[in-house]
Write an enzyme that holds these catalytic residues in place. Sequence first.
Site, short mmCIF file in Angstrom:
data_model
loop_
_atom_site.label_atom_id
_atom_site.label_comp_id
_atom_site.label_asym_id
_atom_site.label_seq_id
_atom_site.Cartn_x
_atom_site.Cartn_y
_atom_site.Cartn_z
N ASP A 46 0.86 -1.25 0.05
CA ASP A 46 -0.10 0.06 -0.01
C ASP A 46 0.95 1.34 -0.12
O ASP A 46 1.80 1.63 0.82
CB ASP A 46 -0.78 0.03 1.22
CG ASP A 46 -1.85 -1.16 1.20
OD1 ASP A 46 -2.55 -1.18 0.28
OD2 ASP A 46 -1.98 -1.81 2.28
N LYS A 260 29.04 -0.15 33.16
CA LYS A 260 28.46 0.18 31.74
C LYS A 260 27.75 -1.12 31.16
O LYS A 260 28.39 -2.12 30.85
CB LYS A 260 29.58 0.47 30.83
CG LYS A 260 29.14 1.24 29.31
CD LYS A 260 30.33 1.46 28.40
CE LYS A 260 29.61 2.23 27.01
NZ LYS A 260 28.70 1.06 26.63
N GLU A 403 31.36 -4.93 29.92
CA GLU A 403 31.72 -4.33 28.95
C GLU A 403 32.85 -2.97 29.51
O GLU A 403 33.65 -2.59 28.82
CB GLU A 403 30.71 -3.75 28.23
CG GLU A 403 31.02 -3.00 26.83
CD GLU A 403 29.91 -1.88 26.24
OE1 GLU A 403 30.24 -1.45 25.25
OE2 GLU A 403 28.84 -2.28 26.82
N ASP A 730 36.87 -33.62 5.54
CA ASP A 730 36.60 -33.04 4.37
C ASP A 730 35.16 -33.10 3.87
O ASP A 730 35.15 -34.13 3.30
CB ASP A 730 37.75 -32.83 3.34
CG ASP A 730 38.91 -32.34 4.01
OD1 ASP A 730 38.98 -31.29 4.73
OD2 ASP A 730 40.10 -32.49 3.37
N GLY A 786 36.65 -28.28 7.38
CA GLY A 786 36.27 -29.59 8.01
C GLY A 786 36.65 -29.22 9.35
O GLY A 786 37.07 -28.51 10.09
N HIS A 788 39.51 -31.68 12.22
CA HIS A 788 40.78 -32.39 12.27
C HIS A 788 40.72 -33.26 13.72
O HIS A 788 40.32 -32.64 14.79
CB HIS A 788 42.17 -31.92 12.45
CG HIS A 788 42.43 -31.14 11.21
ND1 HIS A 788 43.46 -29.78 11.17
CD2 HIS A 788 42.08 -31.16 10.01
CE1 HIS A 788 43.50 -29.54 9.93
NE2 HIS A 788 42.87 -30.36 9.05
N ASP A 837 39.93 -38.47 5.49
CA ASP A 837 41.32 -38.69 4.89
C ASP A 837 41.97 -39.20 6.21
O ASP A 837 42.39 -38.58 7.08
CB ASP A 837 41.62 -37.61 4.42
CG ASP A 837 43.15 -37.55 3.75
OD1 ASP A 837 43.86 -38.44 3.76
OD2 ASP A 837 43.71 -36.30 3.31
#
Length: 909
Positions: A46, A260, A403, A730, A786, A788, A837
């Site tokens: 509209d 803060k 903070e 992977d 990936g 390990h 792998d």
Amino acid sequence: MSLDEYVRKRRFPHTPEPPGVPVPRRRPGSLRFVVQEHHATRRHWDFRLEMGGVLKSWALPKGPSLDPSHRRLAVPVEDHPAEYLEFEGVIPDGHYGAGPVLVWDLGTYEVREGDPEGAYQAGKLTLLLHGRRLRGEFHLVRTRLGGQTQWLLMKAADAHAVAGWRLPDPATSVTSGRTIDQIRADSGVRWSAARRSRTGAPSADREPRRAAIPRRLHAVLRRLGLDRPGPDSPPESIRPMLATAARNPFDDPRWLFEIKWDGVRVLATVRTRGPRREVTLRSRGGLVLNPQFPEVVEALHAQPWPDVVLDGEVVALDARGRPRFALLQPRLHGGPSASDAPIAYCVFDVLYINGHRLTHRPLSERRQVLEALVRSGPVLRLSEAVAATGVAFYRAAQKLGVEGIMAKRADAPYRPGERSAAWVKIKVVQRLEAVVGGFTRGRGARQGAFGALLLGAYENGRLQYVGRCGSGFTDSQLRHLAALLRDRVAPACPFDPPPPAPPSVTWVRPELVVEVEHAGWTRDGLLRMPVFVGLRTDKPASEVSLERPAAAPSRPQARRGGRPRARPTSPGAAPAIRGVPGVAFTNLDKVFWPDAGYTKGDLIRYYREMAPWILPHLRDRPLTLRRFPDGIAGDSFYQKDVPDAPAFVRRAAIWTDSERRVLLAPVCNTVRTLLWLAQLANIELHPWFSRITPLGRGDGPPAGEDFASGEDALRTSVLGRPDYVVFDLDPYLTPDGGLPPPTGGERDPAYTRRGFEAAREAALLLRDVLATLGLVAFVKTSGKTGLHIFVPVARRYTYEQTHAFARTVAEYLAARYPDRLTTAWPVEQRVGKVFVDYNQNRLGATLASAYSLRPTPQATVSFPVTWRELERGVDPLEYTLATVPQRMRRRRDPWAGMRRHRQLLERRL
């Protein structure tokens, strides 16, 4: 112009739409327009122009367009009341136009013909729109289509035109930031015509609690002469007082110190109108936030108070009760159901009470009223203040992990809308609000979004460039921001002066405000390592001023020989990289990560900061270097032989059968060597899986320390005894389900969230198989696509043996889950699966070390995580050059105890 037809079609008060009456005509220069996305029987837009005291309205079946080649049909509908400009909500079922309504655009307009009503009667309006999304010249022309009187809306070919432009889907409201689905889910929002604002229905329709003012509050009001109702009305709108930035905390008896709060600034008005009690929450930019924070509305409504106006921050709390702005993001963009984090309203000032404005009174008096008024509970909380001892308060804030702190002059009045030196913010974590002026093209995982945001802030009316931010984004934030950016594409650079920009930059209108964490400022005035925290929808871009920390406020000189406080160093300069004997740092400002804007200096700083965590994983291991002299966009090369290394660099003489010679491989045991490698532009650290140190007791058969006399000597040496069995997971899941395109001779797929999730599931399956064998495994992100998996073992096995073990486990796992996993070597056979792998288990093979940087656009890190973290879900793009040092200051290295697990394999199979 009449509203009779509008009123006839609606049943008030059962619809949330405003009843409305015609209002006096406004002068042409201040006329407004709105575009509302309306999901009724069919979705449409509209288009409404303020004219003659009402809104002349047209329905756009296909919506507006910024493409001059598009002619949009505009069907005239009944006039609407002027209050409808801000209407956003859900029209109930059974009512005319039932469905959700979103404010798609809002602004002012001009008519080149001069008189909008005359142009309307003539059937041709040349409009100049000044909206947030629609800008520039448009033509609205009356015509006859299919025998009926209709109108056409067309964009003129000007600087704001965008060829090929498409409507964003889903769109977000320019007033609340919500999508149409979020508005549909929040049907409890109702309209209050008297205030022209949205209020929370649970509070608006309930009888107010008519309790007496508590005695404690009455006593304070009486002491200050405020106990009798005053003549002032609550301010309809007030802009919050703002603080300046300072670098150092200080002690001063004239000042009060507070936390803060890491949240959204909110001014809350509680007032009684006859039988109704109204609560309105407004952001610093004037947006109503009642739908986002209904629990705050309820908490304020329940208080036995006279009319009050409060200033404070709404925060979201983490598991330890600390405020975290990132936890507020779902609530700001998705309403109350979008976040499970507890919400609190931390109140630190009172501006009005019982008919009296308090802004002219000193803070010390306002605090007296506030402390008598607010009793802290789960949602409503008093922001505590301490006097004089700012340094100790700052140290406590550091320990709490908040903070920063605020310092406020106790004798200062409240100055609405002013950034006053009487309020000072001193940050523990350095943060900055910035305006987005452009973005770089996304690559790899971000190809459909963006690479980095170009940020700025206003100084003397000009948008000054302050740097690029390319890290800290979640997947959902990337998608959300990308849609907002595409909606604001502009042809010209908004920065003055323009910054050096890569060819891939796209400029946008400077309307979006973000908050970033950063590590200080470079010497040329740019942010160091900014990290995205969140989108700020609570303030307009025009209010984002350039803030660099200044010296702490001056305090009285100490008596009797007291010395003044030393002046801090210039805030505009980044901390210098301290010299290292024998290492000359050069080209520190050279950009190594173009999308994120990180430099060679940032690379060196990262490895200096991370040395305590990286060195234990490199100690006594030969390294293969991967150097990027011109950054990740330039050429790179691997280097195993460093014959010209400085004398302080330890090297291992290792025979290489492929080249029939001895290589001198560096060994990184010291910070000095680590920084020398960084100076060489060595981004990645690739250590061997075996060490040059003698075997320990229980490690197995003796092994020599001769690595240089030949292949046989090398294989029978301690370097032939690995510490780990390694699995490299992977995912080969591409968006189009095909082969990944070759890059640099490789066919590694780009990061996708779907691919990483598949790798995560594979890692958990692998962990379970290893656990059935009684083996403990450790996991880290690869820093790319990936994961390990490392299995620590006793130094009694050869690489041939660890390779055979890994192959057996990998092939067993792939056979159990053939639709999800593969060990196939041809890339064509990996498509749609995770490649397990095991071939990295061979002499001289390497993987990126724990905490090694990677040459990705986001400057990601190969980051160790716990299995529990992996189960809950992690985002590898969150672990970057900018974020990892901060994370490690708050956590223990999950791999710290790895070498204690000297596991035996022959007992497990």
